[in-house]
Design a protein around this motif. Structure first.
Motif, PDB file in Angstrom:
ATOM      1  N   ARG A  30       0.971  -1.217  -0.647  1.00 44.42           N
ATOM      2  CA  ARG A  30       0.136  -0.020  -0.155  1.00 44.42           C
ATOM      3  C   ARG A  30       1.121   0.971   0.115  1.00 44.42           C
ATOM      4  O   ARG A  30       0.463   2.029  -0.741  1.00 44.42           O
ATOM      5  N   ARG A  78       2.060   1.834  -3.171  1.00 47.63           N
ATOM      6  CA  ARG A  78       0.695   2.449  -3.931  1.00 47.63           C
ATOM      7  C   ARG A  78       1.128   4.154  -4.262  1.00 47.63           C
ATOM      8  O   ARG A  78       0.259   4.971  -4.636  1.00 47.63           O
ATOM      9  N   GLU A  79       0.863   4.155  -3.042  1.00 51.76           N
ATOM     10  CA  GLU A  79       0.371   5.555  -2.306  1.00 51.76           C
ATOM     11  C   GLU A  79       1.143   6.610  -2.409  1.00 51.76           C
ATOM     12  O   GLU A  79       1.720   7.633  -2.203  1.00 51.76           O
ATOM     13  N   ASN A  80       2.773   6.107  -2.369  1.00 52.88           N
ATOM     14  CA  ASN A  80       3.595   7.477  -2.640  1.00 52.88           C
ATOM     15  C   ASN A  80       3.262   7.387  -4.255  1.00 52.88           C
ATOM     16  O   ASN A  80       4.058   8.981  -4.784  1.00 52.88           O
ATOM     17  N   GLN A 138       0.550   7.711  -5.894  1.00 49.86           N
ATOM     18  CA  GLN A 138      -0.479   8.173  -6.278  1.00 49.86           C
ATOM     19  C   GLN A 138      -0.110   9.943  -5.435  1.00 49.86           C
ATOM     20  O   GLN A 138      -0.494  10.908  -6.959  1.00 49.86           O
ATOM     21  N   LYS A 139       0.829   9.757  -4.454  1.00 52.79           N
ATOM     22  CA  LYS A 139       1.083  11.457  -4.276  1.00 52.79           C
ATOM     23  C   LYS A 139       2.124  11.771  -5.936  1.00 52.79           C
ATOM     24  O   LYS A 139       2.508  13.028  -5.125  1.00 52.79           O
ATOM     25  N   HIS A 177      -7.082   8.015  -7.680  1.00 49.58           N
ATOM     26  CA  HIS A 177      -6.453   6.865  -6.361  1.00 49.58           C
ATOM     27  C   HIS A 177      -6.712   5.550  -8.191  1.00 49.58           C
ATOM     28  O   HIS A 177      -5.828   4.808  -8.093  1.00 49.58           O
ATOM     29  N   THR A 195      -4.173   5.702  -9.785  1.00 48.55           N
ATOM     30  CA  THR A 195      -2.852   5.144 -10.249  1.00 48.55           C
ATOM     31  C   THR A 195      -2.815   3.548 -10.176  1.00 48.55           C
ATOM     32  O   THR A 195      -1.960   2.794 -10.690  1.00 48.55           O
TER      33      THR A 195
END
Lengths: 191, 191
Positions: free
Chosen positions: B119, B122-124, B126-127, B145, B148
């Motif tokens: 996660r 993926r969040e990096n 998305q950022k 999101h 991404t």
């Protein structure tokens, strides 16, 4: 009965894996005897083949139906295929996961048969991209096959994470992905 | 020795599957005793956890290294992450397949640990997309999101089919996919 065997084994293969599920467990879950199973299938492998074949044939048929429509543009057909693949998740996610994950347990002849159908699906998709290029809808590329794999990756991957009952609907996800595929994420207004 | 255990078991898990590979087979393939195995690992599951953790941590580190660079634009960083993921196929395809396919055999606590790292990756990502939007490099979207996940799908899927020793090089594939992600396939000159 055959339908019920397929349905039950899809549940079990998805939960426990193909190798880890015995014919005994399948028939126990159904409350029938092994004899009933072997009346329809020679082996567990043959059942797995049936699940994989029916999964890919169903997709091929839906794709064929979309591609045949002479009144639609290539862009519209692309949208319909993306939407079809996403809509398919709800009904067929377990079959899809078994397809991707367990295919390697099939005998060589069965594997070849299924790979040929999977290839046909991809080649039909690629032909659509090439037709769109020829008609000026899509831009020129020397690698339509690589682009096709990329486009397929977007929707195939969604089988691993997309929740059709979540905040984003199937229609919305299809819109988002068609926009990604057609226009990309770049801010085209920026010089 | 630990390295050798990991290397050998990656081969076997990829070929035969995690469940189907016994500790006995791993030590036989290495020509050592079970004692040697259990000196390093309490169980086969712990070994699987090690393979999965090392796979995702390596990706996270490489991603971090790319994102830290203050001199690069978001577009350049996107290109570097795509290229990193494709270049990674050659060295890590088997680990990647084990990661995706066998993760479900991990104990709950291990699974949660690995999912948290996945996660984070993926969040990096998305950022980075969101930062690119804020800077005007990427266009506005209400669903960064979902975008991404789509972008990740393109490269993740390539682990299943891309041959790094084939006609298209890793660099070329990265170029093709960055162009797909940034600009899409639409012929923008057509009105």
């Amino acid at each position: 009965m055959k339908e019920k065997i397929i349905e039950t084994s899809i549940e079990l293969f998805d939960q426990k894996g193909f190798k880890e599920t015995s014919v005994q467990e399948i028939v126990e879950a159904m409350g029938v005897t092994k004899g009933a199973f072997y009346y329809y299938y020679k082996s567990k492998e043959e059942l797995l083949k049936d699940i994989c074949i029916s999964y890919i044939e169903d997709l091929l048929q839906q794709q064929q139906h979309i591609l045949q429509n002479v009144e639609k543009s290539c862009t519209e057909k692309l949208h319909e295929i993306v939407y079809m693949l996403i809509r398919n998740i709800k009904a067929r996610r377990k079959s899809a996961r078994i397809f991707f994950r367990e295919m390697r347990h099939l005998h060589e002849a069965h594997l070849q048969e299924i790979k040929a159908k999977r290839r046909a699906f991809r080649e039909n998709y690629q032909k659509l991209i090439e037709e769109g290029i020829a008609k000026g809808e899509f831009k020129q590329t020397h690698t339509p096959h690589m682009v096709t794999f990329g486009i397929l990756g977007i929707t195939n991957w969604s089988y691993y994470w997309f929740n059709p009952d979540g905040e984003i609907s199937e229609e919305q996800l299809a819109e988002i992905y068609v926009d990604l595929i057609l226009n990309g994420i770049k801010n085209q207004e920026k010089k």
